[in-house]
Write a protein that holds these residues in place. Structure first.
Motif, PDB file in Angstrom:
ATOM      1  N   ASN A   4      13.123   4.381   0.347  1.00 60.04           N
ATOM      2  CA  ASN A   4      11.972   3.557  -0.049  1.00 60.04           C
ATOM      3  C   ASN A   4      11.914   3.384  -1.567  1.00 60.04           C
ATOM      4  O   ASN A   4      11.615   2.295  -2.068  1.00 60.04           O
ATOM      5  CB  ASN A   4      10.673   4.184   0.454  1.00 60.04           C
ATOM      6  CG  ASN A   4      10.488   4.019   1.952  1.00 60.04           C
ATOM      7  OD1 ASN A   4      11.141   3.174   2.571  1.00 60.04           O
ATOM      8  ND2 ASN A   4       9.612   4.830   2.539  1.00 60.04           N
ATOM      9  N   ASP A  49       5.796   9.371  -0.845  1.00 64.37           N
ATOM     10  CA  ASP A  49       7.244   9.377  -1.063  1.00 64.37           C
ATOM     11  C   ASP A  49       7.576   9.952  -2.442  1.00 64.37           C
ATOM     12  O   ASP A  49       8.474  10.789  -2.577  1.00 64.37           O
ATOM     13  CB  ASP A  49       7.807   7.958  -0.973  1.00 64.37           C
ATOM     14  CG  ASP A  49       7.780   7.397   0.446  1.00 64.37           C
ATOM     15  OD1 ASP A  49       7.825   8.197   1.400  1.00 64.37           O
ATOM     16  OD2 ASP A  49       7.719   6.159   0.588  1.00 64.37           O
ATOM     17  N   ALA A  88      11.880   8.761   1.908  1.00 61.97           N
ATOM     18  CA  ALA A  88      11.291   8.657   0.570  1.00 61.97           C
ATOM     19  C   ALA A  88      12.293   8.096  -0.431  1.00 61.97           C
ATOM     20  O   ALA A  88      11.978   7.201  -1.230  1.00 61.97           O
ATOM     21  CB  ALA A  88      10.789  10.025   0.123  1.00 61.97           C
ATOM     22  N   ALA A 133       8.362   2.612  -2.272  1.00 58.80           N
ATOM     23  CA  ALA A 133       7.901   3.998  -2.175  1.00 58.80           C
ATOM     24  C   ALA A 133       6.384   4.103  -2.249  1.00 58.80           C
ATOM     25  O   ALA A 133       5.733   3.463  -3.084  1.00 58.80           O
ATOM     26  CB  ALA A 133       8.532   4.836  -3.271  1.00 58.80           C
TER      27      ALA A 133
END
Length: 448
Positions: free
Chosen positions: A388, A398, A385, A394
């Protein structure tokens, strides 16, 4: 190395000298260290972290908290006794600088209190599970974007290095972490080297590592202030141990040798007959047979033997420390104090029995397996998460996961190494129960 430098009262960020002879005797700087540690959030979390038996439901098995308190008590005794002998041998410490024997006890007690503060949940399997996630699990994909030392930091995630990070790391509005005295930080630094080279020698200080790359500058600063002997040059950061580290280590070794054994007996994993046979070998010169035979209850008999055994090993460790003081100050003492113990054979027998009967017990193994899965899953979700988010990839999931992290660990403007290391440190900060709770939520098993 020189005692007057090794006993530095300096704290990170100081702009003035802290002289021992100017200290307030009612609130000595080394005692302030103890107070700061015991009131810290990281220390409180140890009440629900495994010492040997993960997620134990019994009330007589040690957690990291009770173990740390006991190690601190033993460390205080070791420090005071050694300090008395050192001050007598080097009277200038008292006459010129104002140091007293109790100072040594306060330093060792504080360092011993914090010796496990950086350890993850689920005992030593917690460290291994963090490392293996990045070494052989889903986290291996990050190897190519990290330096060799950065990658080594996380595949060999080390509770001692995380402890140094917790004690010294600056946060917004809090500079220098707990701002402990450099003497206490030095005594805490069990393995004063970085993660590479790995185990370059058989020297006890080279067995593991003591700081992450993120704390390299802070570590060097402490080592130089204390006058620790540099043992490698160039880009390989390594120092000799602070002499009082040997006493911190001895306190830990004494406690886990005797008390893990006692836990095994209380759990029924080791018979009392074994306890009598093994412990009496340690205390045969000091046991009062009449008193021992008058004790009706097993707990009282064990308590009596434990106290005698700990006292025996304290006396032995002090003799070894004082005998080898010159070599220790030169950085030429290469083993733990108990490795030189008169009772080394008896200690080895006790540890071997604990390993076979306690550490390898089915209950321990099954819970360690669960711990591996729990830690791996939590690391996977949070590291993915955060990375990203850093890379603008994300998902809504996330972002939801990131929002559950404490603010300090939500940062993504930092380097990828620091994001991954912070994620490891967050997981390491969790208590056993908190890790189980978070894992249940991730897995959709718990909605409140």
């Amino acid at each position: 190395m020189h005692w007057e430098q090794l006993l530095s009262l300096k704290r990170q960020g100081d702009t003035f000298k802290r002289l021992r002879k100017e200290q307030d005797e009612t609130r000595l700087g080394f005692e302030v260290d103890y107070d700061r540690i015991i009131f810290s959030k990281a220390f409180r979390s140890l009440q629900d972290k495994t010492q040997v038996i993960p997620l134990s439901k019994t009330d007589f098995v040690h957690t990291r908290l009770t173990h740390s308190l006991e190690v601190s008590v033993v460390g205080r005794s070791l420090g005071r006794i050694a300090g008395k002998k050192i001050v007598e041998k080097h009277p200038y410490l008292s006459e010129i600088h104002g140091y007293k024997f109790n100072d040594f006890g306060a330093i060792v007690a504080a360092a011993a209190l914090s010796h496990d503060i950086g350890n993850p949940p689920f005992g030593h399997s917690g460290e291994k599970s963090i490392g293996e996630f990045f070494k052989t699990g889903a986290g291996k994909k990050y190897q190519s974007v990290l330096s060799k030392k950065e990658y080594q930091d996380i595949i060999d995630f080390e509770g001692n290095a995380n402890g140094f990070k917790l004690l010294t790391e600056s946060k917004e509005g809090v500079s220098g972490g707990l701002r402990l005295s450099y003497a206490t930080l030095g005594a805490f630094m069990k393995y004063p080297k970085e993660s590479l080279p790995k185990k370059p020698t058989k020297h006890i200080a080279d067995k593991k590592f003591g700081f992450f790359q993120s704390e390299k500058e802070a570590f060097i600063n402490v080592a130089n202030e204390l006058g620790l002997k540099q043992t490698r040059n160039g880009d390989k950061v390594s120092y000799a141990r602070h002499p009082l580290t040997f006493l911190v280590e001895a306190a830990d070794d004494i406690c886990y040798t005797i008390i893990d054994f006692e836990d095994g007996i209380n759990l029924g994993l080791i018979s009392e007959d074994y306890a009598l046979e093994y412990l009496i070998k340690l205390v045969k010169d000091s046991i009062n047979t009449k008193k021992y035979n008058s004790l009706v209850y097993r707990e009282d008999r064990l308590s009596y033997l434990r106290a005698l055994a700990i006292n025996t090993l304290i006396t032995d460790a002090i003799d070894i420390f004082i005998t080898n003081e010159d070599a220790i100050l030169k950085g030429d003492f290469h083993v733990s104090l108990l490795d030189k113990s008169t009772y080394a054979a008896q200690i080895k027998d006790i540890i071997t029995l604990s390993v076979n009967k306690v550490y390898k017990a089915q209950e321990v193994i099954e819970k360690e397996i669960a711990g591996y899965k729990i830690i791996s899953d939590i690391l996977d979700v949070y590291s993915s998460a955060l990375i990203n988010e850093k890379e603008n990839k994300a998902s809504n999931y996330d972002r939801l996961m990131i929002s559950t992290l404490p603010k300090f660990y939500q940062r993504t403007e930092i380097s990828l190494y620091n994001i991954l290391l912070n994620t490891c440190c967050y997981v390491a900060s969790l208590s056993d129960s908190a890790a189980v709770h978070i894992h249940n939520k991730i897995m959709g098993k718990q909605l409140n």
